[in-house]
Design a protein around this motif. Structure first.
Motif, PDB file in Angstrom:
ATOM      1  N   UNK A 157       0.889  -1.189  -0.015  1.00  0.00           N
ATOM      2  CA  UNK A 157      -0.011  -0.101  -0.016  1.00  0.00           C
ATOM      3  C   UNK A 157       0.909   1.194  -0.011  1.00  0.00           C
ATOM      4  N   UNK A 158       0.120   2.270  -0.496  1.00  0.00           N
ATOM      5  CA  UNK A 158       0.677   3.542  -0.150  1.00  0.00           C
ATOM      6  C   UNK A 158       0.997   3.910   1.077  1.00  0.00           C
ATOM      7  N   UNK A 159       1.783   4.392   1.820  1.00  0.00           N
ATOM      8  CA  UNK A 159       2.161   4.536   2.970  1.00  0.00           C
ATOM      9  C   UNK A 159       3.195   5.842   3.409  1.00  0.00           C
ATOM     10  N   UNK A 160       2.570   6.496   4.468  1.00  0.00           N
ATOM     11  CA  UNK A 160       3.514   7.819   4.758  1.00  0.00           C
ATOM     12  C   UNK A 160       4.366   7.354   5.738  1.00  0.00           C
ATOM     13  N   UNK A 203      -1.896   5.387  -6.521  1.00  0.00           N
ATOM     14  CA  UNK A 203      -1.487   5.878  -7.917  1.00  0.00           C
ATOM     15  C   UNK A 203       0.037   5.625  -7.890  1.00  0.00           C
ATOM     16  N   UNK A 222       2.660   6.211  -5.639  1.00  0.00           N
ATOM     17  CA  UNK A 222       2.675   5.722  -4.311  1.00  0.00           C
ATOM     18  C   UNK A 222       2.546   6.698  -3.241  1.00  0.00           C
ATOM     19  N   UNK A 223       1.550   7.756  -3.774  1.00  0.00           N
ATOM     20  CA  UNK A 223       1.091   8.541  -2.793  1.00  0.00           C
ATOM     21  C   UNK A 223      -0.281   8.334  -1.915  1.00  0.00           C
ATOM     22  N   UNK A 224      -0.297   8.465  -0.869  1.00  0.00           N
ATOM     23  CA  UNK A 224      -1.574   7.998  -0.137  1.00  0.00           C
ATOM     24  C   UNK A 224      -2.580   8.967  -0.307  1.00  0.00           C
TER      25      UNK A 224
END
Lengths: 486, 357
Positions: free
Chosen positions: A411-414, B35, B38-40
């Protein structure tokens, strides 16, 4: 990005743009209003009309600022590349695994065995020697080093692997050839990964302290392994692939992980696995049955100097001496000379696995034969006989947590995400080293839990109750271990 | 005695709190398509809700947390998470959402969709010898299999190129960022569903653009927003409130003064503002408003029919069984959207003919 090529060109272009701007009399270009497809003007959040940025000429200050930033980036990466960045000739992924363990074994000296240890410290390098952008017939390599209980590191998983068939689509059949030092394609547990093997210690048949265990099945050896699968059941809705049939054939020295062969024959290992053709959401996903076979002919060394005791018989008196007995030595003692036997080992394995998070189950059965040496009193020489042994193991474990889902991991995660999850398990296993002799069988029941609290870190606790035939059932083991790495 | 009564009362109070607590979840786990950078974050109605923390504010008084999940693996990754109980409410394109349902994934659609696939581009390398769409036959095409693009490509091949999209070209299943690299390196000949940023960077040119107006049978994307049956059964009131906020935002966005924020959200994944605007359909109301109507139903039914005939899913299923309109219909009526959106509803009703009613 190749800054060495890219940056100078960019700086040159920016410089040319700047110098041309300085030379020419600046003219105010026509700035178009930004409109949508209906022809309406586009505004920002404050209602200010936006302009088409492609028509706006940057100011000198903008260009100078951009050049300054590019030069700074160039300097930074140039210095970093020269002085503080490790470089390789090919793409490289480094990984490491370290185990720190506490072991307590009841009733083993002194007087209860307990120790801290570092059972494993491994370092692995993996990457591509050739990347096929079109068909993904990549050429891969692996080079690892293991240090077991603090011993000097030795190579582990040092091989080159080629994808013979295209891997560009998960529907394609697969065929790989790996040459080098690697694990044997036998059974489930001997080649299991962390996800399939929750307990700290392997099953008894791979670890038991008996005159004859099968630990070499999980050991590495030098040779060639060909793996293939086909009739893949593909569910694109989940990016899921399960081959209906998969198999492997391998040839090894049969002498051990990092040694030369010591005879003419080789070790052969074969495996086949079948799985039902199902979609991802089917209850049978993850179900597989497999069969394995391993054969190895090798010299069995018999150490010389074995003292063979004299044979003594007891004779009963007759007549008036009928109440007496006499011990009579019938033969003199003999010292055997060193010898070798051409011994054959064969292992037959059958396994059933159901790896379907959150419920996972594995069970396997191994039947083994091995030529062994014995002393013949009649011929007064060593002979061979076939030792037969059986072993079985079954494990049930629960994987409840997002980290077991491959795509969810990406997943996209920060943040540095990793869920705190538990993996309870219980395993039953046993081994009978020689079913034809009164050799003690062993059985173990091992419940435990793994606690995952960071991406590459887990805490494990195992309790193992063990029983050997004819021994008191007090051999309980307690193991606690951190496994971590990068 | 008093002490005993006291203890009983305290226990009863804790029990009441516990029962009440069971009526609401601790967290609502949302799963949306990520996207390529890779931005949430995402755009559209849900991006607006994320930016304005609309659901966080709605559920704060109940102590319910909103968990955002953006899947780089897009629809197939969302299906995996839903199948394993990691997501409560999700949205994905027509093929991944219906392929999940087709195989028994217990989901129910709770919000209607626009069914418009927007503006999609077929890109070829800047120096490609491919001059017209028909030249794609026998070439190497990339998109991510199992996503909306998979169905759209097969439809495009069938209805525009008149070829078999699976057999007459060589398909490479790659995710967004990898598609750009593959095209730039010459490993593929075309991207289906590429973005205009590749054109701006000079690595690609547009071979064809696909919209529902240009290719009515290809430009659809009857994606779905759904909740798991388990979540609906357990927290129906929470689902209703979630849907109501969704519709409130859609209504708010329907006014043009929200467009600047929407466009800025569209640039958060690295897409230029110019290209965000270029990708907008001529009438965003028609394309994006979440509407449960015959146009949406027919779009979904056509998707299922095509997916079966193109062998992308095995088991067809009735749309009516998949939908749970209770929450939407109640919120739709309460917000008076039938009146506010009547022109859009009328326009969509008129367009039913193009779907082959």
């Amino acid at each position: 990005m190749n800054y060495g090529v890219f940056l100078p060109r960019l700086i040159l272009l920016a410089g040319l743009a700047l110098s041309s701007g300085l030379r020419a009399q600046p003219t105010v270009p026509a700035v178009d209003a930004l409109t949508d497809s209906s022809g309406n003007r586009v505004t920002d959040t404050s209602g200010t009309p936006l302009t088409d940025s492609s028509k706006v000429l940057a100011t000198q200050a903008d260009v100078l600022g951009a050049i300054g930033q590019i030069v700074n980036v160039d300097n930074y990466y140039s210095r970093a590349l020269q002085f503080t960045t490790a470089q390789t000739n090919r793409p490289l992924t480094m990984s490491a695994t370290i185990q720190t363990r506490y072991t307590y074994i009841q009733d083993q000296p002194p007087p209860n065995f307990n120790t801290f240890s570092m059972p494993l410290a491994s370092l692995t390098f993996q990457g591509l020697l050739y990347k096929d952008f079109q068909e993904s017939k990549n050429l891969q390599y692996s080079l690892g080093f293991n240090s077991v209980n603090g011993a000097a590191p030795t190579p582990a998983d040092a091989y080159i692997l080629y994808n013979v068939l295209s891997t560009a689509d998960i529907a394609n059949p697969s065929l790989t050839i790996a040459v080098g030092q690697q694990k044997k394609p036998f059974g489930v547990e001997p080649q299991s990964t962390d996800a399939q093997q929750p307990s700290i210690n392997s099953s008894l048949y791979l670890t038991a302290s008996t005159p004859f265990n099968l630990s070499d099945l999980s050991a590495r050896d030098i040779g060639i392994v060909v793996r293939a699968d086909g009739l893949a059941s593909v569910d694109y809705g989940y990016n899921f692939r399960q081959p209906v049939i998969s198999g492997a054939a391998a040839i090894f020295n049969g002498a051990g992980a990092n040694t030369l062969d010591n005879n003419e024959s080789k070790e052969y290992t074969f495996r086949i696995q079948l799985a039902p053709p199902v979609d991802y959401y089917n209850i049978l996903r993850g179900l597989a049955v497999g069969a394995s076979y391993d054969r190895n002919d090798r010299f069995l060394a018999i150490s010389g100097g074995t003292t063979v005791p004299a044979t003594t018989i007891t004779v009963k008196g007759t007549g008036k001496d009928s109440t007496k007995t006499y011990a009579i030595t019938t033969a003199a003692a003999k010292t055997a000379a060193p010898d070798t036997l051409q011994a054959t080992r064969q292992r037959f394995g059958a396994d059933l696995s159901y790896i379907r998070t959150p419920i996972n189950f594995t069970a396997e059965f191994v039947y083994a034969t091995q030529d062994s040496a014995y002393w013949s009193a009649s011929t007064r020489s060593f002979g061979s006989y076939q030792r037969r042994s059986v072993a079985s193991s079954a494990a049930l474990f629960l994987n409840e947590g997002e980290q077991y889902l491959l795509q969810t991991r990406n997943e996209s995660r920060l943040d540095d995400w990793w869920p705190f999850t538990w993996q309870p398990f219980i395993r039953f296993d046993e081994i009978n080293p020689d079913i034809d002799q009164p050799t003690p069988w062993q059985v173990a029941i091992t419940p435990g839990v793994n606690i995952f609290f960071a991406r590459t870190t887990k805490f494990q606790f195992d309790y193992s109750w063990r029983k050997s035939e004819g021994q008191p059932a007090k051999n309980a083991q307690y193991l606690a271990q951190f496994q971590y790495g990068f | 005695m008093n002490s005993r009564i006291h203890r009983v009362l305290i226990a009863a109070a804790f029990l009441a709190i516990a029962v009440h607590a069971a009526d609401v979840p601790k967290v609502i786990r949302l799963g949306w398509v990520g996207n390529k950078n890779n931005l949430a974050s995402t755009g559209g109605i849900v991006g607006y809700a994320q930016e304005t923390q609309a659901w966080e504010k709605e559920f704060a008084k109940d102590g319910i947390r909103i968990e955002w999940n953006f899947f780089t693996g897009t629809g197939p990754a969302i299906n995996e998470a839903v199948a394993n109980g990691e997501i409560d409410i999700a949205s994905s394109g027509d093929l991944p959402s219906s392929s999940g349902r087709s195989n028994g994934l217990p989901t129910r659609v709770i919000v209607g969709g626009g069914a418009d696939g927007g503006k999609r581009y077929i890109l070829v390398a800047i120096n490609s010898t491919i001059r017209r769409p028909a030249d794609l036959k026998g070439k190497r095409v990339t998109f991510q299999k199992g996503t909306y693009a998979h169905l759209a490509w097969d439809r495009y091949a069938r209805d525009v190129l008149h070829i078999d999209g699976e057999k007459d070209v060589k398909i490479y299943s790659l995710i967004g960022g990898d598609q750009d690299v593959a095209l730039a390196s010459g490993s593929v000949d075309a991207i289906y569903g590429g973005g205009l940023d590749d054109v701006d960077r000079g690595i690609a040119r547009i071979l064809d653009s696909v919209t529902v107006d240009r290719y009515p049978t290809v430009g659809l994307n009857a994606g779905s927003t759904y909740a798991t049956q388990k979540f609906i059964d357990k927290y129906p009131d929470i689902v209703y409130r979630w849907v109501k906020v969704y519709l409130q935002i859609a209504d708010k966005i329907d006014r043009n003064d929200q467009k600047p924020l929407l466009r800025r959200l569209g640039t958060k994944d690295g897409t230029s503002l110019k290209n965000v605007i270029a990708a907008e359909p001529p009438d965003s109301r028609y394309g994006y408003l979440p509407i449960f109507d015959d146009y949406y139903r027919l779009s979904v039914e056509k998707a299922i029919k095509d997916e079966v005939s193109l062998k992308l899913i095995r088991h067809p299923y009735p749309v009516a069984d998949w939908w749970d309109r209770r929450f939407y219909d109640k919120a739709f009526a309460e917000l008076g959207l039938a009146e506010k959106w009547k022109d859009v509803l009328a326009e969509r009703a008129a367009k039913l003919e193009t779907l082959g009613k």
